[in-house]
Design a protein around this motif. Structure first.
Motif, PDB file in Angstrom:
ATOM      1  N   UNK A  38      29.555  64.051  41.701  1.00 20.30           N
ATOM      2  CA  UNK A  38      28.971  63.072  42.610  1.00 20.30           C
ATOM      3  C   UNK A  38      28.654  63.717  43.953  1.00 20.30           C
ATOM      4  N   UNK A  39      29.534  64.607  44.410  1.00 20.80           N
ATOM      5  CA  UNK A  39      29.295  65.315  45.673  1.00 20.80           C
ATOM      6  C   UNK A  39      28.035  66.170  45.586  1.00 20.80           C
ATOM      7  N   UNK A  40      27.811  66.791  44.429  1.00 24.75           N
ATOM      8  CA  UNK A  40      26.656  67.678  44.304  1.00 24.75           C
ATOM      9  C   UNK A  40      25.349  66.896  44.385  1.00 24.75           C
ATOM     10  N   UNK A  41      25.272  65.737  43.726  1.00 32.07           N
ATOM     11  CA  UNK A  41      24.031  64.968  43.841  1.00 32.07           C
ATOM     12  C   UNK A  41      23.888  64.407  45.255  1.00 32.07           C
ATOM     13  N   UNK A  85      21.210  54.608  42.684  1.00 35.48           N
ATOM     14  CA  UNK A  85      21.305  54.083  41.321  1.00 35.48           C
ATOM     15  C   UNK A  85      22.085  55.047  40.433  1.00 35.48           C
ATOM     16  N   UNK A  86      21.838  56.352  40.588  1.00 36.34           N
ATOM     17  CA  UNK A  86      22.556  57.352  39.803  1.00 36.34           C
ATOM     18  C   UNK A  86      24.035  57.380  40.163  1.00 36.34           C
ATOM     19  N   UNK A  87      24.332  57.354  41.460  1.00 27.76           N
ATOM     20  CA  UNK A  87      25.728  57.403  41.889  1.00 27.76           C
ATOM     21  C   UNK A  87      26.451  56.112  41.531  1.00 27.76           C
ATOM     22  N   UNK A  88      25.738  54.987  41.523  1.00 28.40           N
ATOM     23  CA  UNK A  88      26.340  53.726  41.101  1.00 28.40           C
ATOM     24  C   UNK A  88      26.760  53.813  39.637  1.00 28.40           C
ATOM     25  N   UNK A  89      25.903  54.402  38.811  1.00 29.74           N
ATOM     26  CA  UNK A  89      26.246  54.586  37.398  1.00 29.74           C
ATOM     27  C   UNK A  89      27.497  55.458  37.257  1.00 29.74           C
ATOM     28  N   UNK A  90      27.588  56.481  38.103  1.00 27.08           N
ATOM     29  CA  UNK A  90      28.765  57.357  38.112  1.00 27.08           C
ATOM     30  C   UNK A  90      30.038  56.549  38.360  1.00 27.08           C
ATOM     31  N   UNK A  91      30.006  55.670  39.340  1.00 24.50           N
ATOM     32  CA  UNK A  91      31.196  54.872  39.655  1.00 24.50           C
ATOM     33  C   UNK A  91      31.500  53.864  38.554  1.00 24.50           C
ATOM     34  N   UNK A  92      30.481  53.273  37.974  1.00 25.88           N
ATOM     35  CA  UNK A  92      30.701  52.294  36.910  1.00 25.88           C
ATOM     36  C   UNK A  92      31.323  52.940  35.676  1.00 25.88           C
ATOM     37  N   UNK A  93      30.970  54.198  35.409  1.00 22.89           N
ATOM     38  CA  UNK A  93      31.487  54.894  34.233  1.00 22.89           C
ATOM     39  C   UNK A  93      32.884  55.450  34.484  1.00 22.89           C
ATOM     40  N   UNK A 100      35.127  48.881  46.279  1.00 21.07           N
ATOM     41  CA  UNK A 100      34.526  49.089  47.595  1.00 21.07           C
ATOM     42  C   UNK A 100      33.256  49.923  47.498  1.00 21.07           C
ATOM     43  N   UNK A 101      33.315  51.047  46.789  1.00 19.88           N
ATOM     44  CA  UNK A 101      32.139  51.909  46.682  1.00 19.88           C
ATOM     45  C   UNK A 101      31.054  51.265  45.829  1.00 19.88           C
ATOM     46  N   UNK A 102      31.448  50.563  44.773  1.00 23.96           N
ATOM     47  CA  UNK A 102      30.469  49.875  43.938  1.00 23.96           C
ATOM     48  C   UNK A 102      29.743  48.807  44.755  1.00 23.96           C
ATOM     49  N   UNK A 103      30.498  48.056  45.540  1.00 24.64           N
ATOM     50  CA  UNK A 103      29.895  47.030  46.398  1.00 24.64           C
ATOM     51  C   UNK A 103      28.979  47.674  47.436  1.00 24.64           C
ATOM     52  N   UNK A 104      29.412  48.814  48.006  1.00 19.11           N
ATOM     53  CA  UNK A 104      28.589  49.531  48.988  1.00 19.11           C
ATOM     54  C   UNK A 104      27.256  49.942  48.378  1.00 19.11           C
ATOM     55  N   UNK A 105      27.289  50.515  47.180  1.00 20.15           N
ATOM     56  CA  UNK A 105      26.055  50.974  46.544  1.00 20.15           C
ATOM     57  C   UNK A 105      25.147  49.797  46.168  1.00 20.15           C
ATOM     58  N   UNK A 106      25.737  48.716  45.667  1.00 18.69           N
ATOM     59  CA  UNK A 106      24.935  47.535  45.324  1.00 18.69           C
ATOM     60  C   UNK A 106      24.277  46.945  46.568  1.00 18.69           C
TER      61      UNK A 106
END
Length: 242
Positions: A38-41, A85-93, A100-106
């Motif tokens: 996630x840090x790399x993207x 959108x990509x990082x959100x998928x990362x957190x969901x998986x 907190x991070x999912x809500x932030x990305x949404x």
């Protein structure tokens, strides 16, 4: 939204994530490989987004809080939407419990998508905030990676301890001073009603709520880091004198 650019950016970030997970960080512990990927993207998004957003804003001579989005500004929005959108998928998986991070990305995706696809105005404000949010990205990702390996790598531990104070200071100034100042200017402009003909009131109110909430959480986060740092340094000092 220009689907060809969005899809291209989405594929780019998804590919970078897969390469990071299966190649770059393949020897790292499974517990930290997802975070490192996630840090790399984030690295491939943060600094480029700052450069692109700055160029887009400087290229728009009629820029303002309610000015129409230019094609270049929309391109930067597409770029960032694809990243989140990509990082959100990362957190969901990998981290479905990190609410907190999912809500932030949404919330971030909501703000960018309403600006990009619904009202087509106000990119100046959001890209300015994007610059403030991502200007610390490179430093933050280096700090995060060093922190992740600090327990099993002496070099990473040294980088983490050396980088922490300047990173916290930089982050504090950007998120704790510059960010609130810019949001105040947004509030004054939007509450004057000058943007209502092109940006519905419910839209700009939601933008301000999301942005103010994000900045508040950022200030709380870095404040906790400062407290932790002072405790660690105080503990080391007492060990030396005793």
């Amino acid at each position: 939204m220009e689907p060809q650019f969005f899809i291209l950016f989405l594929l780019m970030f998804f590919t970078i994530y897969l390469v990071a997970y299966f190649v770059v960080f393949r020897s790292w512990s499974p517990k930290i490989r997802p975070e490192a990927s996630s840090c790399l993207i984030s690295i491939f998004h943060g600094t480029p987004a700052v450069v692109l957003a700055t160029y887009a804003l400087l290229s728009n001579k009629s820029r303002g809080f309610s000015s129409p989005n230019t094609p270049l500004e929309n391109l930067v929005l597409d770029f960032s939407i694809a990243y989140f959108a990509t990082d959100l998928l990362h957190y969901l998986v990998f981290f479905p419990g990190d609410v907190l991070f999912i809500a932030h990305h949404l919330a971030t995706l909501f703000v960018f998508l309403t600006c990009r696809c619904l009202v087509s105005h106000g990119a100046y404000a959001l890209l300015s905030l994007l610059i403030l949010a991502e200007v610390t990205s490179a430093c933050q990702n280096a700090w995060t990676l060093a922190c992740a390996r600090s327990h099993d790598s002496e070099f990473a531990g040294k980088v983490y301890h050396i980088l922490s104070p300047p990173f916290y200071a930089f982050y504090s100034v950007v998120r704790g001073v510059l960010g609130p100042m810019f949001v105040y200017e947004m509030c004054v402009f939007y509450m004057s009603g000058a943007a209502d003909p092109v940006i519905p009131k419910w839209v700009w109110i939601s933008w301000l709520i999301v942005v103010a909430s994000a900045i508040s959480v950022s200030i709380l986060w870095v404040s906790n880091l400062w407290i932790q740092l002072f405790r660690e340094r105080r503990g080391l000092f007492y060990k030396k004198v005793t």
